[in-house]
Motif scaffolding. Structure first.
Motif, PDB file in Angstrom:
ATOM      1  N   THR A  95       0.828  -1.201   0.000  1.00  0.00           N
ATOM      2  CA  THR A  95       0.000   0.000   0.000  1.00  0.00           C
ATOM      3  C   THR A  95       0.863   1.251   0.000  1.00  0.00           C
ATOM      4  O   THR A  95       1.747   1.411   0.854  1.00  0.00           O
ATOM      5  CB  THR A  95      -0.934   0.005   1.226  1.00  0.00           C
ATOM      6  N   ALA A  96       0.636   2.111  -0.973  1.00  0.00           N
ATOM      7  CA  ALA A  96       1.440   3.327  -1.124  1.00  0.00           C
ATOM      8  C   ALA A  96       0.917   4.125  -2.310  1.00  0.00           C
ATOM      9  O   ALA A  96       0.090   3.642  -3.083  1.00  0.00           O
ATOM     10  CB  ALA A  96       2.909   2.975  -1.364  1.00  0.00           C
ATOM     11  N   VAL A  97       1.416   5.341  -2.435  1.00  0.00           N
ATOM     12  CA  VAL A  97       1.251   6.086  -3.677  1.00  0.00           C
ATOM     13  C   VAL A  97       2.402   5.682  -4.588  1.00  0.00           C
ATOM     14  O   VAL A  97       3.560   5.728  -4.175  1.00  0.00           O
ATOM     15  CB  VAL A  97       1.253   7.603  -3.443  1.00  0.00           C
ATOM     16  N   TYR A  98       2.062   5.283  -5.786  1.00  0.00           N
ATOM     17  CA  TYR A  98       3.061   4.839  -6.754  1.00  0.00           C
ATOM     18  C   TYR A  98       3.278   5.945  -7.786  1.00  0.00           C
ATOM     19  O   TYR A  98       2.324   6.469  -8.364  1.00  0.00           O
ATOM     20  CB  TYR A  98       2.607   3.556  -7.447  1.00  0.00           C
ATOM     21  N   TYR A  99       4.542   6.267  -7.995  1.00  0.00           N
ATOM     22  CA  TYR A  99       4.926   7.303  -8.935  1.00  0.00           C
ATOM     23  C   TYR A  99       5.796   6.696 -10.028  1.00  0.00           C
ATOM     24  O   TYR A  99       6.632   5.829  -9.764  1.00  0.00           O
ATOM     25  CB  TYR A  99       5.753   8.387  -8.249  1.00  0.00           C
ATOM     26  N   CYS A 100       5.629   7.178 -11.247  1.00  0.00           N
ATOM     27  CA  CYS A 100       6.610   6.832 -12.262  1.00  0.00           C
ATOM     28  C   CYS A 100       7.481   8.056 -12.527  1.00  0.00           C
ATOM     29  O   CYS A 100       7.059   9.198 -12.304  1.00  0.00           O
ATOM     30  CB  CYS A 100       5.974   6.313 -13.550  1.00  0.00           C
ATOM     31  N   ALA A 101       8.685   7.776 -12.957  1.00  0.00           N
ATOM     32  CA  ALA A 101       9.657   8.833 -13.203  1.00  0.00           C
ATOM     33  C   ALA A 101      10.497   8.454 -14.412  1.00  0.00           C
ATOM     34  O   ALA A 101      10.632   7.275 -14.740  1.00  0.00           O
ATOM     35  CB  ALA A 101      10.550   9.022 -11.981  1.00  0.00           C
ATOM     36  N   ALA A 102      11.057   9.449 -15.060  1.00  0.00           N
ATOM     37  CA  ALA A 102      11.877   9.227 -16.240  1.00  0.00           C
ATOM     38  C   ALA A 102      13.177   9.988 -16.134  1.00  0.00           C
ATOM     39  O   ALA A 102      13.199  11.131 -15.664  1.00  0.00           O
ATOM     40  CB  ALA A 102      11.126   9.658 -17.501  1.00  0.00           C
ATOM     41  N   ALA A 103      14.242   9.338 -16.563  1.00  0.00           N
ATOM     42  CA  ALA A 103      15.562   9.969 -16.590  1.00  0.00           C
ATOM     43  C   ALA A 103      16.258   9.522 -17.863  1.00  0.00           C
ATOM     44  O   ALA A 103      16.174   8.352 -18.245  1.00  0.00           O
ATOM     45  CB  ALA A 103      16.374   9.577 -15.362  1.00  0.00           C
ATOM     46  N   PHE A 104      16.951  10.436 -18.506  1.00  0.00           N
ATOM     47  CA  PHE A 104      17.571  10.145 -19.793  1.00  0.00           C
ATOM     48  C   PHE A 104      18.762   9.218 -19.627  1.00  0.00           C
ATOM     49  O   PHE A 104      19.726   9.541 -18.935  1.00  0.00           O
ATOM     50  CB  PHE A 104      18.004  11.452 -20.470  1.00  0.00           C
ATOM     51  N   MET A 105      18.665   8.017 -20.235  1.00  0.00           N
ATOM     52  CA  MET A 105      19.775   7.068 -20.305  1.00  0.00           C
ATOM     53  C   MET A 105      20.456   6.830 -18.954  1.00  0.00           C
ATOM     54  O   MET A 105      21.675   6.856 -18.862  1.00  0.00           O
ATOM     55  CB  MET A 105      20.792   7.525 -21.352  1.00  0.00           C
ATOM     56  N   ARG A 106      19.666   6.569 -17.954  1.00  0.00           N
ATOM     57  CA  ARG A 106      20.168   6.336 -16.601  1.00  0.00           C
ATOM     58  C   ARG A 106      20.268   4.837 -16.352  1.00  0.00           C
ATOM     59  O   ARG A 106      19.407   4.071 -16.774  1.00  0.00           O
ATOM     60  CB  ARG A 106      19.212   6.984 -15.600  1.00  0.00           C
ATOM     61  N   ASP A 107      21.295   4.411 -15.677  1.00  0.00           N
ATOM     62  CA  ASP A 107      21.417   3.006 -15.287  1.00  0.00           C
ATOM     63  C   ASP A 107      20.262   2.630 -14.378  1.00  0.00           C
ATOM     64  O   ASP A 107      19.888   3.395 -13.481  1.00  0.00           O
ATOM     65  CB  ASP A 107      22.749   2.805 -14.561  1.00  0.00           C
ATOM     66  N   VAL A 108      19.691   1.443 -14.595  1.00  0.00           N
ATOM     67  CA  VAL A 108      18.483   1.068 -13.856  1.00  0.00           C
ATOM     68  C   VAL A 108      18.728   0.955 -12.356  1.00  0.00           C
ATOM     69  O   VAL A 108      17.907   1.389 -11.544  1.00  0.00           O
ATOM     70  CB  VAL A 108      17.868  -0.243 -14.399  1.00  0.00           C
ATOM     71  N   ALA A 109      19.830   0.359 -11.968  1.00  0.00           N
ATOM     72  CA  ALA A 109      20.113   0.203 -10.541  1.00  0.00           C
ATOM     73  C   ALA A 109      20.371   1.562  -9.897  1.00  0.00           C
ATOM     74  O   ALA A 109      19.941   1.821  -8.770  1.00  0.00           O
ATOM     75  CB  ALA A 109      21.309  -0.716 -10.347  1.00  0.00           C
TER      76      ALA A 109
END
Length: 131
Positions: A95-109
Protein backbone atom coordinates in the motif's frame (compact mmCIF):
# COMPACT_ATOMS: atom_id res chain seq x y z
CA UNK A 1 8.77 18.66 -22.26
CA UNK A 2 8.20 15.09 -21.08
CA UNK A 3 4.95 14.59 -19.18
CA UNK A 4 4.06 11.39 -17.33
CA UNK A 5 0.61 10.28 -16.25
CA UNK A 6 0.06 7.22 -14.04
CA UNK A 7 -3.12 5.20 -13.93
CA UNK A 8 -4.36 1.83 -12.76
CA UNK A 9 -4.22 2.24 -9.02
CA UNK A 10 -7.07 1.24 -6.75
CA UNK A 11 -8.23 -0.89 -3.86
CA UNK A 12 -7.54 -4.61 -4.01
CA UNK A 13 -7.59 -7.47 -1.55
CA UNK A 14 -4.44 -9.19 -0.40
CA UNK A 15 -3.32 -11.67 -3.06
CA UNK A 16 -4.91 -9.67 -5.84
CA UNK A 17 -3.38 -7.99 -8.87
CA UNK A 18 -3.21 -4.55 -10.42
CA UNK A 19 -1.49 -3.18 -13.49
CA UNK A 20 -0.19 0.34 -13.34
CA UNK A 21 0.43 2.34 -16.49
CA UNK A 22 2.75 5.28 -17.01
CA UNK A 23 1.85 7.07 -20.21
CA UNK A 24 4.26 9.63 -21.58
CA UNK A 25 3.59 12.58 -23.83
CA UNK A 26 6.25 14.64 -25.51
CA UNK A 27 9.54 12.98 -26.43
CA UNK A 28 9.75 9.26 -27.12
CA UNK A 29 10.70 7.14 -24.13
CA UNK A 30 13.14 5.12 -26.23
CA UNK A 31 16.22 6.58 -24.57
CA UNK A 32 14.72 7.17 -21.14
CA UNK A 33 15.02 4.96 -18.13
CA UNK A 34 11.63 4.68 -16.45
CA UNK A 35 11.25 3.93 -12.80
CA UNK A 36 8.37 3.10 -10.52
CA UNK A 37 8.69 4.42 -6.99
CA UNK A 38 6.34 4.23 -4.04
CA UNK A 39 5.76 6.16 -0.87
CA UNK A 40 3.71 4.91 2.04
CA UNK A 41 2.34 7.31 4.66
CA UNK A 42 5.07 8.46 7.00
CA UNK A 43 7.77 6.66 5.06
CA UNK A 44 10.38 7.72 2.55
CA UNK A 45 9.96 7.20 -1.15
CA UNK A 46 11.65 4.05 -2.45
CA UNK A 47 12.43 2.55 -5.80
CA UNK A 48 10.27 -0.39 -6.83
CA UNK A 49 11.38 -1.20 -10.35
CA UNK A 50 13.20 0.44 -13.23
CA UNK A 51 13.58 -0.34 -16.92
CA UNK A 52 15.86 0.95 -19.63
CA UNK A 53 16.79 0.06 -23.16
CA UNK A 54 19.80 -2.20 -23.14
CA UNK A 55 22.79 -0.62 -24.84
CA UNK A 56 23.79 -3.98 -26.29
CA UNK A 57 20.55 -4.16 -28.23
CA UNK A 58 19.63 -7.40 -26.50
CA UNK A 59 16.48 -6.04 -24.90
CA UNK A 60 15.58 -4.06 -21.84
CA UNK A 61 17.50 -3.90 -18.59
CA UNK A 62 15.41 -4.13 -15.45
CA UNK A 63 15.86 -3.73 -11.73
CA UNK A 64 13.55 -4.75 -8.89
CA UNK A 65 13.47 -4.09 -5.19
CA UNK A 66 13.92 -7.31 -3.22
CA UNK A 67 10.48 -6.90 -1.69
CA UNK A 68 8.74 -7.18 -5.07
CA UNK A 69 10.91 -9.68 -6.94
CA UNK A 70 8.85 -12.52 -8.30
CA UNK A 71 5.60 -10.59 -7.83
CA UNK A 72 5.99 -7.43 -9.93
CA UNK A 73 6.95 -7.17 -13.58
CA UNK A 74 7.93 -4.00 -15.37
CA UNK A 75 7.55 -3.72 -19.12
CA UNK A 76 7.35 -1.09 -21.80
CA UNK A 77 5.44 -0.62 -25.03
CA UNK A 78 7.38 1.85 -27.12
CA UNK A 79 4.59 2.03 -29.71
CA UNK A 80 2.34 3.47 -27.01
CA UNK A 81 5.10 5.38 -25.19
CA UNK A 82 3.92 3.62 -22.04
CA UNK A 83 5.54 1.65 -19.24
CA UNK A 84 3.61 -0.85 -17.16
CA UNK A 85 4.00 -2.34 -13.73
CA UNK A 86 2.15 -5.62 -13.34
CA UNK A 87 1.68 -6.29 -9.65
CA UNK A 88 0.62 -9.76 -8.57
CA UNK A 89 0.16 -11.34 -5.15
CA UNK A 90 -0.25 -7.92 -3.60
CA UNK A 91 0.27 -7.55 0.11
CA UNK A 92 -0.91 -4.89 2.58
CA UNK A 93 2.67 -3.62 2.81
CA UNK A 94 2.48 -2.73 -0.89
CA UNK A 95 0.00 0.00 0.00
CA UNK A 96 1.44 3.33 -1.12
CA UNK A 97 1.25 6.09 -3.68
CA UNK A 98 3.06 4.84 -6.75
CA UNK A 99 4.93 7.30 -8.93
CA UNK A 100 6.61 6.83 -12.26
CA UNK A 101 9.66 8.83 -13.20
CA UNK A 102 11.88 9.23 -16.24
CA UNK A 103 15.56 9.97 -16.59
CA UNK A 104 17.57 10.14 -19.79
CA UNK A 105 19.78 7.07 -20.31
CA UNK A 106 20.17 6.34 -16.60
CA UNK A 107 21.42 3.01 -15.29
CA UNK A 108 18.48 1.07 -13.86
CA UNK A 109 20.11 0.20 -10.54
CA UNK A 110 21.34 3.75 -10.11
CA UNK A 111 17.94 5.24 -10.81
CA UNK A 112 16.05 2.83 -8.58
CA UNK A 113 18.50 3.58 -5.80
CA UNK A 114 17.96 7.33 -6.04
CA UNK A 115 14.35 7.83 -5.04
CA UNK A 116 14.64 11.61 -4.85
CA UNK A 117 16.49 12.13 -8.09
CA UNK A 118 15.97 15.04 -10.45
CA UNK A 119 13.68 13.10 -12.76
CA UNK A 120 10.53 13.85 -14.65
CA UNK A 121 7.76 12.73 -12.27
CA UNK A 122 4.15 11.78 -12.66
CA UNK A 123 1.46 12.82 -10.21
CA UNK A 124 1.15 9.41 -8.57
CA UNK A 125 -1.58 6.81 -8.23
CA UNK A 126 -2.83 5.29 -4.98
CA UNK A 127 -2.60 1.55 -4.43
CA UNK A 128 -4.36 0.18 -1.37
CA UNK A 129 -4.18 -3.49 -0.45
CA UNK A 130 -6.59 -4.69 2.20
CA UNK A 131 -5.85 -7.69 4.38
Amino acid sequence: QLRLVESGGGLVQSGGSLRLSCAASGPSLDYYTIGWFRQAPGKERKGVSCISRSGSGSGDSTNYADSVKGRFTISRDNTKNTVYLQMNDLKPEDTAVYYCAAAFMRDVADMCGQALGAYYWGQGTQVTVSS
